[in-house]
Design an enzyme around this catalytic site. Structure first.
Site, PDB file in Angstrom:
ATOM      1  CB  SER A 199      11.749 -13.166 -14.557  1.00 34.78           C
ATOM      2  OG  SER A 199      12.933 -12.939 -15.197  1.00 34.78           O
ATOM      3  CB  ALA A 200      11.505 -10.331 -19.677  1.00 40.21           C
ATOM      4  CB  THR A 237      16.630   6.183 -15.861  1.00 43.09           C
ATOM      5  OG1 THR A 237      16.916   7.302 -15.523  1.00 43.09           O
ATOM      6  CG2 THR A 237      16.155   6.150 -17.540  1.00 43.09           C
ATOM      7  CB  CYS A 325      20.782 -20.417  -8.139  1.00 44.87           C
ATOM      8  SG  CYS A 325      19.241 -19.589  -9.020  1.00 44.87           S
TER       9      CYS A 325
HETATM   10  C1  LIG Z   1      14.326 -17.529 -12.533  1.00 46.24           C
HETATM   11  C2  LIG Z   1      13.356 -17.480 -11.410  1.00 46.24           C
HETATM   12  C3  LIG Z   1      13.574 -16.267 -10.496  1.00 46.24           C
HETATM   13  C4  LIG Z   1      14.583 -15.163 -10.908  1.00 46.24           C
HETATM   14  O1  LIG Z   1      14.390 -14.710 -11.776  1.00 46.24           O
HETATM   15  P1  LIG Z   1      15.505 -13.478 -12.284  1.00 46.24           P
HETATM   16  O2  LIG Z   1      14.628 -12.501 -13.423  1.00 46.24           O
HETATM   17  O3  LIG Z   1      16.426 -14.563 -13.117  1.00 46.24           O
HETATM   18  O4  LIG Z   1      15.915 -12.732 -11.517  1.00 46.24           O
HETATM   19  C5  LIG Z   1      12.667 -16.364  -9.500  1.00 46.24           C
HETATM   20  N1  LIG Z   1      11.620 -17.154  -9.190  1.00 46.24           N
HETATM   21  C6  LIG Z   1      11.790 -18.491 -10.155  1.00 46.24           C
HETATM   22  C7  LIG Z   1      10.563 -19.662  -9.720  1.00 46.24           C
HETATM   23  C8  LIG Z   1      12.485 -18.500 -11.168  1.00 46.24           C
HETATM   24  O5  LIG Z   1      12.349 -19.532 -11.890  1.00 46.24           O
END
Ligand SMILES: *Cc1c(COP(=O)(O)O)cnc(C)c1O
Length: 385
Positions: A199-200, A237, A325
C-alpha cells in the site's frame, strides 16, 4: 510547540517529490491509459514505467504487478481470488491470528461462504511457528496467508521458512507486506511468496493506491469486472496519479532504505530504552530483535492506552493504541490478546511508529513528557506505582 507525529504505521505523509511527480497526471497529462490517442498513450507509458520500477524492486516481472486501491483491496483480491479459483480443489485456508483486519475479516467472510479457516496462534512475541503451520496443512489447504510484519507490534514473521513449506507442499502463499514494502528488502523469490500486498500510503505515497504481486502461473479469480484494464484482471479506469505516485514513492523508499533503517533503529532503541528506564512496570510488546525498525509498542501497567494517547495528543504528540482501525472501538487489540495478554493489559498499551521526519529531539520530548503523563494517570486511578 513542535507537533510530533509518531503514527507512521497508520499512514505516512506523501513525499513532496512524489506529489510533484503526480501533479501533471491530474492536469495536462490527464489521458485515459486505454485511449489510443497520444494523450492516452502518454499516461499508459507512465504507468508501465511505474510497473517496471516496482517489479524490479521485488524481483518480479512487470506482468506480475497489478495496481489496486491499496492494502485492503490487495488482501481481498488475494484471499477471495485464490479461494474462489480453487474451490473445487479444496476449502481450507491457513492464516495467523494477528493479521490485519483486511485479512481476518476476509477470512471470516469466506467462512460464511463454506470455507474453513485455521487461525494459527503466535508465541508471546507474536511469531508464527512454522511447525504448527506444517501440522495445520491438509490435502484441502488451498492458501496460506501470513503477514510479513505486524502493524501493531512490529514483529517480523519467518516468511522465508513459511514460503519453503508452502512451495514444498504446492500451496499458494500470500503475504501482507503492507508494513514492510519500502521499509525492508522483500524479494519475492527469496521470500518464497506467490502473492504479495502493498500500500502506497505506508511508504510516503498517496492514499488509495497500491499494488498486488501475483506470481506468473498463479490463477486468481478477479472480483472487479468491467473494462480491460490490467489485462482484464482488475477492471476500473487506472488511478493514474496514484499509480505514478506509488512507483515514485517505491523508488525513493528503495534508495533511502539503508540509511533510514539505520537512523530509525537508533531512534527506536533510544525510545525503548528511555521508557524502560523512566517508567516502572512498562514492557515492550513484540519481538526484541525481529522487529520493524520503526515500531515501539509498550504496555504500561495501570495506565490506559486511551488516556496515554489523549494526554500525549494534548502535548502535540500523535501516536496510537493498537491499530487505528480498532482504536475507535474500545475492543482491546486482537494482536495483544493473541500474545496471551489479559484484556486489561491489552488496553494498557501505546504504539509509537517512527518515520522519515522523526528526529532525536522528538524522541527526547516523548521521554520528557510520557513519565509525567503515566504518573498522573496512575495517581488519578488511585494507584501509587
Ligand atoms: C494499513 C494496512 C493495511 C491496509 O492498507 P490500506 O491501503 O490502508 O487499505 C493492510 N495490512 C496492513 C498490515 C496494514 O498496516
Amino acid at each position: 510547540m513542535r507537533s510530533i507525529y509518531l503514527d507512521y504505521a497508520a499512514t505516512t505523509p506523501t513525499d513532496m517529490s512524489v506529489i510533484e511527480k503526480m501533479m501533471p497526471y491530474m492536469s495536462e497529462k490527464f489521458g485515459n491509459p486505454l485511449s489510443f490517442h497520444s494523450r492516452g498513450q502518454e499516461a499508459q507509458k507512465a504507468i508501465e514505467k511505474a510497473r517496471r520500477d516496482i517489479a524490479l524492486i521485488i524481483g518480479a516481472d512487470p506482468g506480475e504487478i497489478i495496481f489496486t486501491s491499496g492494502g485492503t483491496e490487495s488482501n481481498n483480491f488475494a484471499i477471495k481470488g485464490i479461494a474462489y479459483q480453487n474451490k473445487n480443489r479444496g476449502d481450507h485456508i491457513i492464516t495467523s491470528s494477528i493479521e490485519h483486519h483486511a485479512v481476518l475479516r476476509t477470512c471470516r467472510f469466506l467462512e460464511g461462504q463454506g470455507f474453513r479457516v485455521t487461525y494459527l496462534p503466535v508465541d508471546r512475541h507474536g511469531i508464527v511457528d512454522p511447525d504448527l503451520l506444517k501440522k495445520a496443512i491438509t490435502d484441502k489447504t488451498i492458501l496460506i496467508s501470513v503477514m510479513h510484519a505486524n502493524n501493531e507490534i512490529g514483529t517480523i514473521e519467518p516468511v522465508e521458512e513459511i514460503g519453503k513449506i508452502a512451495t514444498e507442499r504446492g500451496i499458494c502463499f500470500h503475504t501482507d507486506a503492507v508494513q514492510t514494502f519500502g521499509h525492508i528488502p522483500g524479494n519475492v523469490d527469496k521470500l518464497g511468496v506467490d502473492i504479495l500486498s502493498a500500500s502506497a500510503h505506508k511508504f510516503y505515497g498517496p492514499k488509495g493506491a497500491g499494488f498486488i504481486y501475483i506470481r506468473k502461473g498463479t490463477e486468481v479469480t478477479s472480483f472487479m469486472h468491467g473494462g480491460e484494464q490490467e489485462r482484464g484482471r482488475r477492471a476500473s479506469t487506472h488511478n493514474v496519479p496514484g499509480i505514478i505516485g506509488t512507483g515514485k514513492a517505491a523508488v525513493i523508499a528503495r534508495d533511502l532504505m539503508g540509511e533510514e533503517t539505520a537512523k530509525l533503529t537508533r531512534l527506536r532503541d533510544r525510545l525503548i530504552e528511555g521508557i524502560s528506564n523512566s517508567i516502572e512496570n512498562s514492557e515492550l510488546n513484540g519481538h526484541p530483535s525481529l522487529r520493524l525498525s520503526n515500531n515501539v509498542n509498550i504496555s504500561v501497567q495501570s495506565a490506559g492506552g486511551e488516556s496515554m494517547l489523549l494526554n500525549l495528543d494534548l502535548e502535540g504528540i500523535s501516536c496510537s493504541t493498537g491499530s487505528a482501525c480498532s482504536s475507535s472501538a474500545l475492543e482491546p487489540s486482537h494482536v495483544l490478546l493473541a500474545l496471551g495478554q489479559s484484556r486489561k493489559k491489552a488496553a494498557e498499551s501505546v504504539r509509537f511508529s517512527l518515520g522519515r521526519s522523526t528526529e532525536e529531539r522528538d524522541i527526547d520530548t516523548v521521554l520528557d513528557i510520557l513519565p509525567g503523563i503515566v504518573r498522573r494517570i496512575r495517581s488519578a486511578a488511585g494507584c501509587s506505582r
